[in-house]
Scaffold this active site. Structure first.
Site: not given
Lengths: 490, 479
Positions: B212, B250
């Site tokens: 991720e 993110c």
């Protein structure tokens, strides 16, 4: 562009040019549309129908594969796969609506399947037709541009692919690259959006390490020692047939899902050995070298590997059937070994050939610990009439796939995911799993400008925290208040 | 950590897994409830730790970490039995009698790397998935968030089965030691650079990984004529940029794309909203450490970048605070526009017409999220079809994270693999195909010696030409 039929050096520079070209085609959107995908799949189907004889001849040339096997295991399966894809593709391509959270009400949520981009499929030699086309069909159906690298160990199929495939498919988006280590290395230096590899773990490590440089996801379809547990409580005649056809009827044992070794009880072993012997004779005659229904070993390197397994001390002495070989013909007779030492090569390495060791245990349940003490295989088989044993096996033995009371059939059902676990690999394909393997599942959340709650924004107050707590927990009352814009002032 | 200690730790969890205890529904349920109890009992401690590590306000901490985790655990608890059940799969008639199913089983021993920006959330979210799927696990906390790391390593174990779930603290060295071991899966949240290292090391053992990562998440802002809609959009952009960990997220908004003509209106509204939201300095997090603070200052100080500042731009080394900063059309080749910002700097790129933003985005690496504020359905469809990203959210920011039915994960350089909701369960499971046949009904045509008749039979079988098969059997059909 690769010159068909000419030997042109394929190095990193040429690989880069090719990938750039394919990426250009992909970015233009050529592969996105349903029509393009269907056209390619239909072309592949047409290719199989029109050139069946050419492919069968190539398969026979590589391995002396009997035509029946080529038809059954390769041609038919791919044909069936193409047909399935043509039938289902429109449905698979549709976005799927999913429930949006109450927290984000009002909103709608969808999962959209989109192609990854330019993918590399590195193929293997034993089912050089089927194992080549199955992932390629998936990649094309998912809307990707594809490069196939057939195995150099099956030179006839590799050559025929390189020649015939481009005559049917869109070469601006689908390519075949022939070659060996040098060409594969050149390919692996490029940036791919996915790499699909079928083969062995040694090469898999090289591929995954190369993929890591570009953060390329991979699917690794590897092998392992697929065990067959035979419970004395079974229909022995049928068991023997299903084991023999799964072992020697599949590329003469050179298949990742072939039974690798058998585990049975000490008391039952003699009967099992007899049943296997008589079935072998019934299938292949007294002199199996004369039978047209047995493939050969693919090349002298593998022949040497197999004879080393057989000739190891304490193994050769335990041969109870077969053992004959003919190096010129690359022939090894169907061979059964009884109770080879557990640390011998034949019991620790994946055999991938016509040698079948049988290991005996005191009671059939002891076979579970034998299997669990080893790396997880691609398949595990059990023959029994005992439902309890069946349940325990299915629940506690970890393998890519489990089959009770038969062998190898799991590859024929496109609704079952086909893939390994642990040392037998990761990722799965077949049917819709192939489509998904080469797709990116993109979440799309759509909101409007209503349903605004100031509680999410600063300046933060205890009020807001309480409201958020309820909202995140899906409280309807809080939701209603939030929709009304509560609290009205910040 | 000593190598010997690590080996002992791994042996212990492996033995626990072998015992089969983690496969039971009751064990998994107990661990999930343990996490819920931890979140309830230690909420204040969690808030303090996040305040200490990142200056997070407790409302932000609840909204982005604690609250989300509570939701995720409850969702897993409600659905676990269903997820654990096998799924029946149909078998063709030709194989009658037979049955097939896909049975989810745990992978075994999994390694989870957390990240410092949401040190509680990004540690526990994958943990929930790994537990639900019945694995044993080792979680390495984020060393750049020491207070949160201490809390998780020292307090969370009081709520969980320590023989199955191990929590390790440490920096790069510990990370590398862990990566040298063999795992059944590795789950990593973090940067591209470290993601490459993780995958390279995983390749030595052929361990599957989920990465991720991040990327530059753009927000396209179409011209919105309705003032109320525009105000809502701006609040959501500001909330989605500076709200989550001061831009260190993110899926935080990295930069905006807007039409030349509309830019001034948007910028004015952004300025007033920022001023209104962040009147209290403690309502915005700080930069995690001096190194990242310096990195952000360097991004601002690159030549020609400073000239493009339209709002903010100041920073305080002592408090590690960087002011919400807006830049208009900084140079596209600057680091600010080529690297993931991960901070409170918001470049705005203007385009002639809003459709041009599609090409702008698709020329660049695929981000984890794309945001678009628009009422134009045609534009929405084009964005979906012509860009690629982990996910797309229309008319809001960040909220896709809370939607359990949507897969959360990247594509291309933003990573691969997905989780949240059932995707978490699947991420840590192996879907094992189980096929059962019986000894009744044999197809003798499968067996050698093979001949043309048998071949013809198999042709019919594969085409599911049951009539043909029947006729053959009755002797009425020949090839």
């Amino acid at each position: 562009m690769e010159e068909l039929g000419q030997k042109v050096s394929f190095d990193s520079k040429r690989a880069k040019e090719m990938v750039n070209e394919l990426r250009g085609s992909f970015e233009e959107g050529k592969t996105m549309g349903y029509e393009w995908r269907v056209e390619q799949l239909k072309a592949i189907l047409r290719m199989i129908n029109e050139r069946e004889a050419d492919f069968m001849a190539a398969l026979h040339s590589n391995l002396s594969k009997p035509y029946f096997e080529s038809f059954l295991h390769e041609i038919s399966l791919v044909r069936a796969s193409c047909s399935l894809f043509l039938k289902q593709l429109k449905h698979w391509m549709k976005p799927v609506k999913v429930p949006a959270a109450i927290t984000t009400y009002p909103s709608t949520a969808h999962i959209v399947s989109e192609p990854l981009g330019v993918v590399l499929v590195i193929l293997t030699w034993n089912y050089s037709f089927m194992l080549s086309l199955e992932p390629v069909i998936g990649a094309i159906a998912a809307g990707n541009a594809v490069v196939l690298k057939p195995s150099e160990v099956a030179p006839a199929t590799s050559a025929i692919f390189a020649k015939i495939f481009p005559e049917y498919v869109d070469n601006s988006c689908i390519r075949v690259v022939e070659g060996a280590i040098h060409e594969t290395t050149a390919l692996l230096e490029q940036r791919w959006d996915k790499i699909f590899y079928t083969g062995n773990s040694r090469v898999a490590k090289i591929i995954m390490t190369a993929a890591a440089k570009n953060l390329t996801p991979v699917i690794l379809e590897l092998g392992g020692k697929s065990p067959v547990v035979v419970d004395p409580d079974c229909d022995l005649k049928i068991v023997a047939k299903r084991i023999v056809v799964g072992k020697w009827g599949c590329n003469n044992g050179q298949a990742c899902v072939s039974p690798d070794y058998i585990i049975t009880t000490k008391s039952f072993a003699p009967q099992l050995v007899d049943a296997l012997k008589s079935t072998l004779e019934g299938f292949y005659g007294k002199d199996p070298q004369q039978s047209k229904d047995l493939s050969r070993i693919v090349n002298s390197e593998h022949f040497g590997r197999l004879t080393r397994l057989l000739d190891e001390d304490r193994v050769y002495d335990n041969v109870v059937h077969g053992g004959q070989r003919d190096e010129k013909q690359l022939f090894i007779a169907p061979t059964i070994v009884l109770d080879a030492p557990l640390d011998s090569l034949i019991m620790t390495e994946e055999i991938f050939g016509p040698l079948l060791p049988i290991t005996t245990v005191n009671k059939v349940e002891d076979s579970f610990s034998v299997i669990k003490s080893r790396p997880k295989p691609l398949s595990a088989y059990l023959f029994t009439k005992n439902k309890k044993l069946e349940e325990k096996f299915a629940m506690t033995i970890s393998a890519g796939g489990i089959l009770i009371n038969d062998t190898t059939l799991q590859v024929t059902n496109p609704d079952l995911p086909f893939g390994g676990v642990g040392e037998s690999g990761f990722g799965s394909y077949h049917g819709k799993f192939s489509f998904d393997a080469f797709s990116h599942k993109k979440g799309v959340l759509s909101r409007g400008f209503g349903g605004e709650t100031p509680a999410r924004y600063p300046p933060y107050t205890p009020w807001k925290q309480a409201l958020l707590r309820d909202l995140i927990n899906g409280s309807i009352i809080t939701l209603i208040l939030a929709l009304l814009g509560w609290p009205w002032r910040e | 950590m000593e190598l010997v200690e690590l080996e002992e730790l791994l042996n212990e969890v492996r033995q626990t897994f072998k015992s089969g205890k983690t496969r039971c529904f009751s064990w998994r349920k107990r661990q999930l409830e343990g996490i819920l109890e931890f979140l309830h009992d230690k909420e204040q401690d969690i808030f303090s730790a996040l305040k200490q590590d990142l200056g997070k306000h407790k409302v932000e901490a609840f909204r982005d970490e604690v609250g989300i985790l509570i939701k995720s655990v409850n969702y897993a608890l409600s659905n676990l039995k269903k997820w654990m059940a096998s799924q029946k799969v149909r078998m063709p008639w030709a194989f009658f009698p037979s049955s097939a199913e896909v049975l989810p089983e745990p992978l075994g021993v999994v390694l989870i790397f957390s990240s410092w920006n949401f040190p509680i959330g990004l540690a526990l979210e994958p943990l929930i998935g790994a537990i639900s799927a019945g694995n044993v696990m080792v979680l390495k906390t984020a060393e750049l968030a020491p207070a949160s790391s201490d809390l998780i390593a020292n307090v969370l174990p009081l709520y969980l089965d320590n023989k199955a779930i191990k929590i390790i603290q440490g920096g790069q060295f510990v990370g590398e030691q862990l990566l040298d071991c063999k795992w059944d899966k590795i789950f990593f949240t973090g940067s591209e650079r470290v993601g490459r290292i993780v995958m390279t090391k995983a390749a030595k053992h052929l361990t599957p990984v989920i990465l991720e990562l991040g990327g530059k998440c753009p927000a396209i802002v179409d011209t919105l004529s309705n003032l109320r809609d525009l105000k809502v959009a701006v609040r959501r952009i500001v909330g989605g940029k500076w709200g989550p960990c001061c831009g260190q997220a993110c899926i935080g908004v990295d930069y905006l794309l807007v039409e030349d003509k509309f830019a001034p209106i948007l910028i004015d509204l952004l300025k007033t909203t920022i001023k209104r939201f962040y009147v209290e300095s403690d309502n915005i997090s700080r930069i995690v450490n001096k190194q990242h603070f310096q990195r952000l200052c360097d991004l601002l100080n690159e030549s020609s970048v400073r000239d493009s500042i339209a709002f903010g731009g100041s920073s305080d080394y002592e408090t590690l605070k960087v002011e919400p900063t807006i830049l208009v059309n900084p140079p596209l080749e600057s680091l600010l526009m080529t690297e993931e910002i991960f901070g409170p700097l918001l470049p705005i790129i203007t385009v002639k017409k809003i459709e041009d933003s599609i090409e702008f985005i698709s020329k660049r690496p695929k981000p984890l999220a794309i945001y678009a504020f628009t009422k134009n359905e045609h534009l929405k469809q084009r964005i979906i079809a012509e860009t690629s990203s982990g996910s797309i959210t229309f008319n809001d920011t960040m909220v896709q994270y809370a939607c359990d039915a949507l897969p959360f994960g990247g594509v291309g350089l933003s990573g691969f693999g997905k989780y949240h909701g059932k995707f978490s369960f699947d991420a840590f499971s192996h879907g094992k195909a189980v096929l059962r046949r019986s000894f009744l009904i044999e197809f003798v045509c499968r067996y050698p010696p093979w001949n043309d008749m048998k071949l013809h039979f198999m042709r019919c079988l594969y085409r599911f030409d049951y009539i043909g098969l029947l006729l053959m059997w009755l002797g009425l059909k020949r090839e």
